[in-house]
Design an enzyme around this catalytic site. Structure first.
Site, mmCIF file in Angstrom:
data_model
loop_
_atom_site.group_PDB
_atom_site.id
_atom_site.type_symbol
_atom_site.label_atom_id
_atom_site.label_comp_id
_atom_site.label_asym_id
_atom_site.label_seq_id
_atom_site.Cartn_x
_atom_site.Cartn_y
_atom_site.Cartn_z
ATOM 1 N N CYS A 20 0.435 3.907 2.648
ATOM 2 C CA CYS A 20 1.073 3.448 3.964
ATOM 3 C C CYS A 20 2.504 3.805 4.137
ATOM 4 O O CYS A 20 2.877 4.452 5.165
ATOM 5 C CB CYS A 20 0.932 2.003 4.202
ATOM 6 S SG CYS A 20 -0.574 1.237 4.559
ATOM 7 N N CYS A 66 1.034 -1.155 0.135
ATOM 8 C CA CYS A 66 -0.161 0.016 0.148
ATOM 9 C C CYS A 66 0.855 1.385 -0.030
ATOM 10 O O CYS A 66 1.393 1.735 1.112
ATOM 11 C CB CYS A 66 -0.845 -0.106 1.277
ATOM 12 S SG CYS A 66 -1.998 1.469 1.436
#
Length: 472
Positions: A36, A33
């Site tokens: 993130c 991700c």
């Protein structure tokens, strides 16, 4: 790395660290991700800023029991604990919200251990390409500037030019790589700006973090409003949206906003399922768009698509409309369902078709509810769990099975991983978001925490017997 920042590797390590910390912030993340990664930079800066709380990184998919315990359904996801209780959370890549909430809950702790700030220096503000020198530093004996006095100064600084870059160093001599990248992006986009060297004034450096609710530098502000930091600015420059975004913030296209909003609404109303992507379904022009098209085709969901690469106005306007900065974007009945990460995760979990059909109103919930009521009616003690009693597929389910076996209570089980309709139906019918769920005589007794607590206190067997004998 800050001494209070730790990446936990196991359930046991997490519980040890969390139980030892009176104050804690947790970042649930995933290596695939991208948001993130950006938020982890913010998380690390906050750990440096607030040394008292423990800051814990948890890889959500590697520790699924912990993730489920804290209600993590997407990453990045942040939880704030005080006295071992959840007091706040942030879902998504919202650096401002995370900074605001960490400051709210832990600001007083940091203030209690910090000494007075460094003496103030008169800052330099220079226009792009020609640095100017203002007054010399204040004397060594100058007093700490109060926050109350600093606020008007910050307000004046952020409005001292239409486009202001707060950076480390100057455009001609940046003193960090991130500042250099943003300067380069602004210059390539042909955007005129003034800058402020935050290394020249510690009070402004610290005060602006609270003013903008953004913990790192550089920071780009337009008309006194934060546009973003290095990752956001460089991404906007790469996809060609930076200059447009700055012009819009400066009011160059304010008259067109209403017409654009109406146009977007018309596109969303034109089809129940609409995908805004790069390219078209037969010839996607980015991997993320291709993956979402494949996901939709795999569940036989018809959809319309619009190529945002052919319409820059739509591309930028939809970001504001949805408050979602990237593409593709999938809408169902005019509501944003998510981007690539969300859609792929739902497909992998088997939830995508169910979520779309539920939003569209396709099918009736009655058959699922009837099945659940029949299961509860036919089985006085019914445990909805992950896996089976012989092979539980999560630690919480295993604990509840052990608790029931310990009191020698006969019970039936249902594996919710085998039936997504039942799994979602139970959540909606009984307003209980997690599993396992134990029902006695058709009534929800509780989940893992409640059952294990009752087992430990010796109340479980008596409570189950009372519920079994209760008139329904």
């Amino acid at each position: 790395m800050s001494h209070n920042l730790k990446t936990v590797q196991s359930d046991a390590e997490f519980r040890k660290e969390a139980s030892a910390a009176k104050y804690a912030a947790i970042h649930f993340w995933a290596p695939w991700c991208e948001p993130c990664k950006h938020m982890d930079v913010v998380f690390e800066e906050l750990a440096k800023e607030y040394p008292v709380p423990q800051f814990l990184r948890v890889e959500a998919e590697e520790l699924p029991d912990i993730s489920e315990e804290y209600g993590v359904s997407a990453v990045p996801f942040f939880v704030i604990l005080k006295d071992h209780k959840v007091v706040d959370q942030v879902e998504g890549a919202d650096a401002a919200a995370l900074t605001q909430k960490v400051t709210k809950h832990f600001g007083s702790l940091a203030a209690s251990i910090k000494g007075p700030t460094a003496p103030l220096a008169n800052a330099r503000i220079a226009s792009n390409g020609a640095a100017s020198t203002s007054g010399a530093a204040n004397g060594v004996g100058s007093k700490q500037q109060s926050q109350q006095a600093l606020q008007p100064r910050l307000d004046k600084l952020v409005h001292s030019a239409p486009v202001m870059l707060f950076m480390k160093g100057t455009p001609e001599g940046p003193r960090c790589g991130f500042s250099a990248k943003v300067v380069d992006a602004l210059q390539k986009a042909g955007i005129e700006f003034k800058h402020f060297d935050i290394l020249s004034d510690e009070a402004v450096r610290q005060g602006l973090k609270g003013f903008t609710q953004w913990p790192t530098y550089p920071q780009l502000l337009v008309n006194g409003e934060l546009v973003g930091g290095c990752d956001i600015i460089t991404e906007m420059q790469q996809d060609g949206s930076l200059k447009t975004a700055v012009q819009e913030a400066l009011g160059a296209k304010l008259d067109a906003n209403t017409a654009l909003q109406q146009r977007i609404k018309h596109l969303l109303d034109s089809s129940p399922v609409v995908l805004f992507m790069k390219g078209n379904p037969d010839a996607p022009r980015c991997g993320f768009s291709q993956q979402v098209v494949s996901a939709l085709r795999s569940i036989d969901v018809p959809f319309d698509s619009h190529d945002i690469l052919k319409d820059e106005e739509l591309r930028q306007g939809l970001k504001d409309y949805s408050q979602w900065p990237t593409y593709p974007q999938l809408y169902v009945k005019g509501e944003l369902l998510g981007g690539c990460d969300v859609i792929l995760e739902m497909q992998q979990d088997g939830e995508l078709k169910h979520a779309i059909n539920e939003t569209l109103g396709a099918g009736s919930a009655a058959p699922v509810e009837q099945r659940i009521h029949k299961l509860l009616k036919d089985n006085p003690v019914m445990l909805f769990m992950k896996g089976s009693r012989e092979e539980p597929r999560c630690g919480f389910s295993q604990r509840v099975v052990a608790a029931l076996q310990a009191i020698q209570e006969p019970f039936k089980t249902f594996d919710i991983l085998s039936d997504e309709d039942v799994r979602q139906g139970l959540k909606k019918m009984f307003d209980w978001p997690t599993f396992p769920q134990l029902y006695v005589n058709g009534e929800l007794l509780g989940g893992c925490d409640i059952i294990t607590e009752m087992a430990n206190s010796g109340d479980l067997q008596e409570t189950v017997e009372e519920m079994k004998n209760r008139m329904t």
